[in-house]
Design a protein around this motif. Structure first.
Motif, PDB file in Angstrom:
ATOM      1  N   PRO A   1       0.828  -1.224   0.000  1.00 54.71           N
ATOM      2  CA  PRO A   1       0.000   0.000   0.000  1.00 54.71           C
ATOM      3  C   PRO A   1       0.862   1.274   0.000  1.00 54.71           C
ATOM      4  N   PHE A   2       0.364   2.324  -0.635  1.00 57.78           N
ATOM      5  CA  PHE A   2       0.959   3.661  -0.555  1.00 57.78           C
ATOM      6  C   PHE A   2       0.193   4.414   0.540  1.00 57.78           C
ATOM      7  N   LYS A   3       0.703   4.285   1.756  1.00 58.64           N
ATOM      8  CA  LYS A   3      -0.046   4.743   2.926  1.00 58.64           C
ATOM      9  C   LYS A   3      -0.425   6.209   2.854  1.00 58.64           C
ATOM     10  N   GLN A   4       0.484   7.052   2.300  1.00 60.22           N
ATOM     11  CA  GLN A   4       0.226   8.494   2.264  1.00 60.22           C
ATOM     12  C   GLN A   4      -0.906   8.859   1.304  1.00 60.22           C
TER      13      GLN A   4
ATOM     14  N   HIS B   1     -11.932   5.732   2.431  1.00 63.53           N
ATOM     15  CA  HIS B   1     -12.719   5.251   1.298  1.00 63.53           C
ATOM     16  C   HIS B   1     -11.895   5.001   0.037  1.00 63.53           C
ATOM     17  N   VAL B   2     -10.590   5.258   0.084  1.00 64.88           N
ATOM     18  CA  VAL B   2      -9.717   5.071  -1.085  1.00 64.88           C
ATOM     19  C   VAL B   2      -8.446   4.350  -0.651  1.00 64.88           C
ATOM     20  N   LEU B   3      -8.047   3.354  -1.446  1.00 65.01           N
ATOM     21  CA  LEU B   3      -6.834   2.589  -1.160  1.00 65.01           C
ATOM     22  C   LEU B   3      -5.994   2.512  -2.432  1.00 65.01           C
ATOM     23  N   VAL B   4      -4.750   2.977  -2.353  1.00 63.47           N
ATOM     24  CA  VAL B   4      -3.824   2.917  -3.486  1.00 63.47           C
ATOM     25  C   VAL B   4      -2.719   1.921  -3.143  1.00 63.47           C
ATOM     26  N   MET B   5      -2.475   0.978  -4.020  1.00 66.72           N
ATOM     27  CA  MET B   5      -1.459  -0.052  -3.754  1.00 66.72           C
ATOM     28  C   MET B   5      -0.799  -0.485  -5.054  1.00 66.72           C
TER      29      MET B   5
END
Length: 794
Positions: free
Chosen positions: A415-418, A423-427
């Motif tokens: 995951p790209f925690k920053q 409601h949104v998850l970028v990985m």
């Protein structure tokens, strides 16, 4: 030639002249014969030539006739095949029309029933509001009464509009459930009416054959499955929410759920209704990350019950391919409402049947964990922990499959925690395709058993050694690709996706599962009960044999769909017989008030893995894969590494026969050196109660092999009665009550293999298994019937 004694008389010359004439005649006749033979020979040659010509013409004619015949047959065959295709197509269309029409009718009935229920409920609510207002206000025409009355009457509609139609939707949910139950009851009635009683009427109708008399119970159920599966698919497509997750679970259980349901509901794995791009774009804008991407695919690559996934590229990075998981705007409302419905159903069940109170506990555990899926920041933490777990696995384990020694790797998105929010998850993007994609498996160029072996190892490590595991391992969440690293073709890589529904296990719970799995693999009944105690699982009865059978069945071997289904049906049939023979309070063996919620996810994950194994049609010794990881988890806990600090009481004991002690020590030493002894306690008591000898040797064995055996060590005593039973058997044989060489199935134990041939149920349960062929089953059955008392006592 005339003799010289004949002389030259006339007589003689006449005779010679006659002989010459006869000779000339013979010569002429001989010439004539040769002439005729030549003519005959020529005639024969001519006839032979004519016959050869005729034969050639005949063969040519025959060949021509055969060619025409074959050509005609070929044309006929092609014509029949074409007609067969047309008929097959027409039958398929007719069948599809009947199934789709029936499913559509059922769907309409459910919708109408939901609407009718909603209208009826609102009508009752309307009567109640009017009655309440008339009771509270003497003058109903006053402004205050009208405002309150209108507000109360409009409140259900307003609430429904602002909450994605949940009020009306709940009526639809119960309507679908009612229709499904009603259809199942209807099929049971049809089977009882037209199939179960057929044998009674067969004799009367033998002279009048009827249409459909060869239809079996399975045929009726299969037809019902086809209609119900399509009805359920269309209903869940309309309802969405929690029911999409339920469909994903059902479609993953190919070992148990009928094929029609698996086929239809598997469409909801990653093809659930998606949110419009405009709404997705608004969510990304509110999260403040929309401008951080150089490109985002507007069409999602997958859509499930809670969110959908888009492929994107980050700004300013060469290798910047990522995925964005965006939550559906209505998912929280729908999921929360569905769990309320489930809790209501579970509560009603627990009130009506107190034995099934654990069902309420299971639903509460599932609800508590599923709600966490709505917070993507929690999933970020799960992904980070899971990545650490897999890195630890790679360092401490040789990553190869158990039987084929094929190298594999495990990948989890980073995951790209920053960039993540609630409601949104970028990985990171994981290459590959679904694990049930047969073309992708062919590209990996490895057996399906190797792939399932790797998946089982990965989950075993996370469940028994690490502190987190994925609680939703359906095919849509597991990807595969060739090569263990990018650019390498050797081995394969499995990617474990979607860590929203993950379970973190406390050390005590994980140890309990390790003990239970290791006990099942080694038939250690004592360790199994210890595992139950560690987990907090309480049983209402003491039947360790049934408990062991249940746990071993939960961790049974993986098998292709039909074989797995037969095994489950056989197990269910056995359990039903036991169920019917017990009192109402004893039917459920687990104490409902002491049912750990973690056990639900343990069972769910293992059953999903079995369903995946059946879908891939593999035969795997599942428990053999789990055992080393369970053992590692036990040893890692340090539970059995503790050493008692106080001295062994045997050191201060006053013994009365040191010679006997030395002899016993020598025997124990020999047994230990020859690896025939793990540990032993020997105590010899004299006639007067004095201790003659007391010997201790070795260790506690198995997972306790680091603990030395002591005189005060507790050893499981289940097998103590065997020595008493064996002694009694020898005494009965000495007194001629029993014979050592008599098969035990005759008099000693008549219930053991009671029939000369294997029972039909056993043969049916073994169908489809190469190792359990009919011949092998019969062979083992006959061999068991020859087991004697001598075999057992030796």
């Amino acid at each position: 030639k005339p003799s010289s004694n004949w002389g030259t008389s006339t007589n003689h010359r006449n005779k010679i002249s006659k002989i010459d004439d006869e000779e000339q005649k013979l010569m002429d006749y001989s010439d004539l014969m040769w002439s005729d033979e030549t003519k005959l020979s020529k005639s024969f040659e001519k006839k032979m030539t004519m016959m050869e010509f005729a034969q050639n013409n005949k063969e040519k004619l025959s060949f021509d006739m055969n060619s025409d015949y074959i050509l005609n047959v070929t044309r006929k065959q092609e014509q029949l095949e074409a007609e067969n295709k047309i008929l097959t197509s027409k039958c398929a269309k007719l069948e599809a029309q009947n199934i789709f029409a029936s499913a559509q009718v059922v769907d309409y009935i459910a919708v109408i029933l939901g609407i009718f229920s909603a209208v009826l409920f609102y009508y009752i609510y309307y009567i109640f509001v009017c009655w309440s207002c008339s009771s509270l206000f003497q003058d109903e025409s006053c402004f205050t009464a009208l405002i309150i009355k209108c507000s109360l009457l409009l409140s259900p509609y307003i609430y429904d509009e602002f909450n994605y139609g949940v009020t009306y939707r709940r009526f639809q949910v119960f309507a679908v459930a009612f229709v499904m139950i009603a259809r199942i009851k209807l099929v049971k009635w049809r089977v009882q009416k037209y199939i179960a009683n057929r044998s009674d009427d067969k004799a009367q109708s033998e002279s009048l054959p009827q249409f459909g008399e060869d239809i079996t119970e399975d045929d009726i159920w299969e037809a019902n499955y086809e209609i119900n599966a399509r009805f359920l698919y269309s209903s869940i497509l309309r309802l969405r929410g929690l029911w999409t997750k339920t469909a994903q679970y059902l479609s993953s259980r190919a070992d148990f759920v009928p094929t029609a349901y698996v086929r239809e509901l598997s469409k909801l794995m990653d093809e659930a209704p998606s949110t419009e791009w405009i709404e997705v774009k608004n969510v990304l804008s509110k999260a403040g990350i929309l401008n951080l991407f150089s490109h985002i695919d507007e069409e999602p690559i997958a859509s499930a019950s809670i969110g959908q996934v888009h492929v994107a590229k980050l700004n300013g990075k060469v290798d910047s391919k990522v995925v964005i998981k965006v939550q559906h705007p209505n998912s929280q409302t729908l999921l929360t409402d569905d769990f309320v419905s489930l809790k209501i159903i579970a509560r009603i069940i627990s009130i009506l049947e107190p034995e099934y109170k654990f069902f309420e506990i299971l639903m509460r555990e599932w609800a508590n964990e599923a709600v966490k899926e709505l917070d993507f920041e929690t999933e970020v933490e799960h992904l980070q922990t899971a990545n650490e777990s897999i890195e630890s696995m790679k360092k401490s384990n040789i990553m190869v499959t158990k039987n084929d020694s094929i190298p594999f790797s495990v990948e989890i998105p980073t995951p790209f925690k920053q960039l993540c929010s609630k409601h949104v998850l970028v990985m990171s993007f994981c290459e590959g395709k679904r694990i049930d994609d047969m073309d992708q498996i062919d590209k990996c160029n490895v057996p399906k058993t190797a792939i399932m072996d790797a998946v089982a190892q990965a989950f075993a490590y996370m469940m028994y050694v690490s502190d987190i595991f994925n609680g939703d391992p359906h095919p849509g969440n597991i990807f595969i690709r060739p090569g263990t690293l990018k650019g390498e073709e050797e081995g394969f890589t499995i990617s474990l996706l979607d860590w929203g529904l993950a379970k973190r296990l406390p050390l005590s719970k994980r140890l309990g599962f390790c003990q239970m799995v290791y006990a099942a693999s080694t038939f250690d009944f004592g360790l199994m009960m210890t595992g139950f105690k560690t987990l907090g699982l309480k049983m209402k009865r003491e039947n360790v044999a049934e408990d062991m059978e249940g746990i071993r069945f939960l961790l049974r071997d993986m098998a292709p769909r039909e074989t797995a289904r037969r095994r489950i049906k056989a197990k269910m049939k056995t359990d039903m017989k036991r169920f019917e023979g017990k009192k109402k309070g004893e039917r459920v063996p687990v104490d409902s008030k002491a049912y750990p919620g973690e056990f639900f996810f343990f069972v769910r994950t293992n059953e999903l893995l079995h369903g995946l194994g059946s879908k891939l049609a593999v035969d795997i010794k599942f428990l053999d894969i789990l055992k080393p990881y369970a053992e590692k988890g036990i040893l890692q806990s340090g539970k059995y590494m503790s050493i008692l600090k106080h001295p062994d009481p045997i050191l201060n004991e006053n013994l009365h026969d040191l010679t006997l002690k030395r002899k016993i020590d020598e025997i124990l030493n020999e047994l230990e050196v020859s690896n025939n002894l793990a540990g032993a306690q020997v105590c010899v008591i004299g006639k007067h109660g004095n201790t003659l000898s007391h010997n201790v040797k070795g260790n506690m064995g198995s997972i306790k092999n680091q603990q030395a055996m002591r005189s005060d060590s507790l050893v499981l005593g289940f097998s103590v009665t065997k020595s008493t039973t064996a002694t009694l058997a020898h005494l009965m044989a000495q007194k001629d009550y029993l014979s050592y060489d008599e098969p035990i199935c005759l008099r000693i134990w008549p219930e053991f293999c009671p029939t000369p041939t294997a029972p039909s149920e056993l043969l049916k349960a073994s169908e489809g298994n190469s190792e359990d062929s009919k011949e092998n089953v019969e062979k083992r059955w006959k061999w068991k019937r020859t087991i004697t008392l001598r075999h057992i006592l030796n």
